[in-house]
Design a protein around this motif. Structure first.
Motif, PDB file in Angstrom:
ATOM      1  N   ASP A  44     -12.626   4.733   3.080  1.00 48.54           N
ATOM      2  CA  ASP A  44     -11.974   4.642   4.388  1.00 48.54           C
ATOM      3  C   ASP A  44     -12.462   5.795   5.275  1.00 48.54           C
ATOM      4  O   ASP A  44     -13.308   5.607   6.148  1.00 48.54           O
ATOM      5  CB  ASP A  44     -10.458   4.652   4.205  1.00 48.54           C
ATOM      6  CG  ASP A  44      -9.711   4.468   5.508  1.00 48.54           C
ATOM      7  OD1 ASP A  44     -10.363   4.209   6.541  1.00 48.54           O
ATOM      8  OD2 ASP A  44      -8.467   4.580   5.522  1.00 48.54           O
ATOM      9  N   GLU A  45     -11.974   7.015   5.007  1.00 47.78           N
ATOM     10  CA  GLU A  45     -12.418   8.164   5.796  1.00 47.78           C
ATOM     11  C   GLU A  45     -13.932   8.371   5.699  1.00 47.78           C
ATOM     12  O   GLU A  45     -14.519   9.055   6.557  1.00 47.78           O
ATOM     13  CB  GLU A  45     -11.689   9.437   5.350  1.00 47.78           C
ATOM     14  CG  GLU A  45     -10.263   9.569   5.871  1.00 47.78           C
ATOM     15  CD  GLU A  45      -9.229   8.879   4.981  1.00 47.78           C
ATOM     16  OE1 GLU A  45      -9.618   8.024   4.142  1.00 47.78           O
ATOM     17  OE2 GLU A  45      -8.025   9.176   5.120  1.00 47.78           O
ATOM     18  N   LYS A  94       0.980   5.410   0.061  1.00 44.65           N
ATOM     19  CA  LYS A  94       0.273   6.664   0.345  1.00 44.65           C
ATOM     20  C   LYS A  94       0.599   7.674  -0.746  1.00 44.65           C
ATOM     21  O   LYS A  94       1.772   8.032  -0.926  1.00 44.65           O
ATOM     22  CB  LYS A  94       0.737   7.231   1.689  1.00 44.65           C
ATOM     23  CG  LYS A  94       0.361   6.369   2.876  1.00 44.65           C
ATOM     24  CD  LYS A  94      -0.940   6.841   3.468  1.00 44.65           C
ATOM     25  CE  LYS A  94      -1.262   6.069   4.738  1.00 44.65           C
ATOM     26  NZ  LYS A  94      -2.660   6.280   5.147  1.00 44.65           N
ATOM     27  N   LYS A 142       0.849  -1.188   0.000  1.00 42.94           N
ATOM     28  CA  LYS A 142       0.000   0.000   0.000  1.00 42.94           C
ATOM     29  C   LYS A 142       0.880   1.230   0.000  1.00 42.94           C
ATOM     30  O   LYS A 142       1.776   1.374   0.835  1.00 42.94           O
ATOM     31  CB  LYS A 142      -0.886  -0.013   1.239  1.00 42.94           C
ATOM     32  CG  LYS A 142      -1.574   1.320   1.493  1.00 42.94           C
ATOM     33  CD  LYS A 142      -2.695   1.126   2.458  1.00 42.94           C
ATOM     34  CE  LYS A 142      -2.964   2.395   3.240  1.00 42.94           C
ATOM     35  NZ  LYS A 142      -4.211   2.291   3.981  1.00 42.94           N
ATOM     36  N   ASN A 187      -5.978   9.218   0.874  1.00 48.47           N
ATOM     37  CA  ASN A 187      -6.500   9.879   2.080  1.00 48.47           C
ATOM     38  C   ASN A 187      -7.322  11.128   1.751  1.00 48.47           C
ATOM     39  O   ASN A 187      -7.244  12.140   2.451  1.00 48.47           O
ATOM     40  CB  ASN A 187      -5.354  10.255   3.047  1.00 48.47           C
ATOM     41  CG  ASN A 187      -4.730   9.036   3.710  1.00 48.47           C
ATOM     42  OD1 ASN A 187      -3.607   8.637   3.382  1.00 48.47           O
ATOM     43  ND2 ASN A 187      -5.453   8.404   4.610  1.00 48.47           N
ATOM     44  N   GLU A 226      -7.790   3.889  -2.537  1.00 50.57           N
ATOM     45  CA  GLU A 226      -8.524   4.161  -1.306  1.00 50.57           C
ATOM     46  C   GLU A 226      -8.783   5.663  -1.168  1.00 50.57           C
ATOM     47  O   GLU A 226      -7.860   6.467  -1.330  1.00 50.57           O
ATOM     48  CB  GLU A 226      -7.630   3.666  -0.151  1.00 50.57           C
ATOM     49  CG  GLU A 226      -8.317   3.451   1.155  1.00 50.57           C
ATOM     50  CD  GLU A 226      -7.369   2.705   2.109  1.00 50.57           C
ATOM     51  OE1 GLU A 226      -6.786   1.665   1.704  1.00 50.57           O
ATOM     52  OE2 GLU A 226      -7.195   3.165   3.241  1.00 50.57           O
ATOM     53  N   ASP A 236      -3.439   4.800  -1.528  1.00 51.43           N
ATOM     54  CA  ASP A 236      -4.307   5.487  -0.572  1.00 51.43           C
ATOM     55  C   ASP A 236      -4.060   6.985  -0.670  1.00 51.43           C
ATOM     56  O   ASP A 236      -2.982   7.468  -0.329  1.00 51.43           O
ATOM     57  CB  ASP A 236      -4.024   5.002   0.850  1.00 51.43           C
ATOM     58  CG  ASP A 236      -5.035   5.541   1.855  1.00 51.43           C
ATOM     59  OD1 ASP A 236      -5.913   6.350   1.457  1.00 51.43           O
ATOM     60  OD2 ASP A 236      -4.960   5.162   3.037  1.00 51.43           O
ATOM     61  N   LYS A 250     -12.095  -0.244   9.997  1.00 49.51           N
ATOM     62  CA  LYS A 250     -11.196  -0.031  11.128  1.00 49.51           C
ATOM     63  C   LYS A 250     -12.008  -0.344  12.382  1.00 49.51           C
ATOM     64  O   LYS A 250     -12.735   0.513  12.876  1.00 49.51           O
ATOM     65  CB  LYS A 250     -10.712   1.418  11.143  1.00 49.51           C
ATOM     66  CG  LYS A 250      -9.742   1.765  10.011  1.00 49.51           C
ATOM     67  CD  LYS A 250      -9.195   3.176  10.207  1.00 49.51           C
ATOM     68  CE  LYS A 250      -7.895   3.400   9.480  1.00 49.51           C
ATOM     69  NZ  LYS A 250      -8.081   3.747   8.064  1.00 49.51           N
TER      70      LYS A 250
HETATM   71 MG    MG Z   1      -6.809   4.895   4.289  1.00 48.76          MG
END
Ligand code: MG
Length: 341
Positions: free
Chosen positions: A227-228, A144, A142, A175, A199, A173, A251
């Motif tokens: 995710d968020e 970022k 993964k 974010n 993601e 990801d 999560k």
């Molecule tokens: Mg994430």
């Protein structure tokens, strides 16, 4: 059932700062929770909110538990308001830990091990970091993104893919760092490359962001993951209702206490990734137990985070291509508790 209730607060510096889209994260704050019931065992949980993610603040949790005093009942835990999502998750994890082994749950067939995705650092450092992880056997990675310049990151993408053995999977990801145009550029680039999923390409919570995510998911072949966008009670329900075609990042430390959310996902055989919320070994133990208990197939765990803390007593099992169920059961919450004494 009534429990003796106790908790210890922690504030733990990370070994190296965690860099994601728009923050540089230096330390983690939360509580370790201890419940003890007459006739049942001791139950451990962790309350570790991430307010930037949309959870409550730890101070709100402190306010809510003040009324418990030295003991708490299961009914009181069940009546914690849904907006205190991490408090609910932590206390419910402690309740089920206290009764673990008494409910017969352990007889269910659970996997012996689950694959883990390696976490790669953002920016140019990714290339140097990938090599030893490939060497140690990881095949899911993964990265970022949305941290450095977009053009630079797109350039690094192909270098990174070239450095990965055949059959490897790369997940990205962002974010929530991209706007629509940036997300489209990335997703065009990903379309003919072996990207497992992207993601949270755009931010959660902004006006129109849900329609934008659904639109992107429909327009490009690379799967997208939320995710968020999944923090509070009701988020899972809403996205299932909207027909989200992609992946759900779960999560457990954040919304594991949301009533029925996991059951809803299981019922529709959703594609899920169980993931770390950068909690200590105590929260990780509950979260990983949840992952092992998931009834269907799942994508590689987002738990390739350890060693994470400057003080290794708080770390979960060191990141490896697989985590074994026995590794999880060997975590001793008392070590973490005593380290805070
Ligand atoms: Mg994430």
């Amino acid at each position: 059932m009534s429990f003796r209730f106790d908790y210890r607060r922690y504030r733990l510096p990370f070994r190296t700062p965690m860099r994601a889209a728009n923050r540089n994260w230096l330390e983690r704050e939360g509580w370790i929770v201890r419940l003890e019931a007459e006739g049942a065992g001791i139950g451990w949980g962790e309350v570790a909110p991430i307010p930037e993610f949309g959870t409550e603040e730890l101070e709100e949790d402190a306010e809510a538990v003040r009324v418990f005093g030295k003991s708490v009942t299961q009914a009181e835990i069940a009546s914690i308001p849904g907006k205190l999502t991490c408090l609910r998750a932590g206390l419910q994890a402690a309740v089920s830990d206290a009764s673990a082994g008494q409910t017969g749950d352990d007889a269910r067939r659970v996997p012996e091990f689950l694959p883990v995705a390696a976490l790669l650092p953002s920016g140019r450092r990714v290339l140097a970091a990938a090599a030893p992880l490939v060497e140690s056997g990881f095949r899911v990675f993964k990265w970022k993104v949305g941290v450095a310049d977009l053009g630079d990151e797109l350039g690094l993408l192909d270098d990174l893919l070239a450095a990965m053995p055949a059959g490897s999977k790369l997940r990205l990801d962002a974010n929530g760092a991209w706007d629509r145009r940036q997300a489209e550029r990335w997703l065009e680039r990903c379309a003919d490359r072996p990207i497992e999923f992207v993601e949270q390409p755009v931010a959660a919570g902004a006006p129109g962001s849900e329609d934008l995510l659904l639109g992107l998911a429909g327009d490009y072949p690379t799967p997208l993951a939320l995710d968020e966008s999944l923090v509070r009670a009701g988020d899972v329900d809403r996205w299932l209702g909207a027909g989200w075609p992609g992946i759900f990042v779960v999560k457990p430390s954040l919304f594991g206490g949301a009533d029925g959310a996991l059951g809803q996902l299981a019922a529709v055989k959703a594609r899920v990734v169980f993931s770390s919320a950068l909690e200590t070994a105590v929260g990780a133990r509950s979260a990983l137990r949840t992952a092992f208990a998931w009834p269907g197939p799942q994508l590689a765990l987002g738990f390739g985070v350890w060693p994470l803390f400057a003080d290794p007593r708080f770390d979960g099992p060191a990141a490896a291509p697989f985590v074994r169920r026995t590794d999880v059961e060997q975590i001793d919450p008392e070590v973490v508790w005593n380290a805070l004494g």
